[in-house]
Design an enzyme around this catalytic site. Sequence first.
Site: not given
Ligand code: CO
Ligand code: CO
Ligand code: CO
Length: 345
Positions: A14, A45-46, A64, A87, A135
Amino acid sequence: MKYDLLTTVEYGGCSAKLSPGELADALKSMPRMKHENLLVDIETHDDAGVYKLNEETALIQTTDFFSPICSDPFTFGEIAAANALSDVYAMGGEPITALNLVMFPSKKIPLEVLKEILKGGMKKVSEAGALIVGGHTIDDYPPKYGLAVTGVVHPDRVITNSLASPGEKLLLTKPIGIGIIVAGKRIEEAKEENYIAALDNMKLLNKEGGTIMQKHKIHCATDITGFSLLGHSLKMAVSSNVTFRINAQKVPLLNGVYELVDMGCIPGACFRNLNYVENDCLLGDNLDYNLKMSMLDAQTSGGLLMCVPPEKVKIVLQELRGTVYPHAEVIGEVVAKSKKVLEVI
Ligand code: CO
Ligand code: CO
Ligand code: CO
């Protein structure tokens, strides 16, 4: 010899986020999308967006991904997944499905490494009780991995970062200093046992913390990631229109963090975060410099910061420590909004 993912990046996890100021600037001109079922949007901004499907169920959606934060591919997969799932827990929800987000240079790094990353991610998603349902992959260097996660929560039980009220105590579930330990590892100054403890800290899900918050009807929390303890505290206090008073001496640090900062091992992200909070933060005259920099350290898969009514503090702390967060601590309190949004003493 195993492939060392840390050799692919200058900074990962991060701490590779855009600076909070730059991000706010980029989003400023975006029109706000409104809908009666949109319970939480980007305004506060949660940690995630929340959309009400019906009277019983709201969807939590979040994503993320980042470049490597550690050497071992399997561990990197575990950490990236724990971080992405976090989150959902911070919003009070339960993850149900996840999509892998993969950027991987197949010509430069053996495919075995990718398999290990994906296995690590799957291990954590399984531990969370959720399913990987698909994915997307892109050939790219340096490698990056993460998840887009969908969770569910009862619409009346959403936990947000904008409901802190004066009188509540601030509880932090995990010790901080991840970025500093990883930087210390790079220059071979971090002790191996401290690096391993930092990896374990990142792999640890915020699942039990989320369960305890729901059990005790906590309604304001966030998870601590790239913007640091002080950066995320600032976002929370601003969104809630209150002031947070943090007692630096109470903030739990990972073993070895204080000593590394003392020898000058301070990642660049600390200064970026300092720049972000500086104007809104009152720093006490006697505030220890090493503690200050530690509180500005970018966390990857950090703990939950929750606002707990005083009468529930004892039991919540006891339960957190009794499950998987032995270092959980009360680090400050919420007070009525004063001149500065953050007071660090
Ligand atoms: Co977060
Ligand atoms: Co996040
Ligand atoms: Co795709």
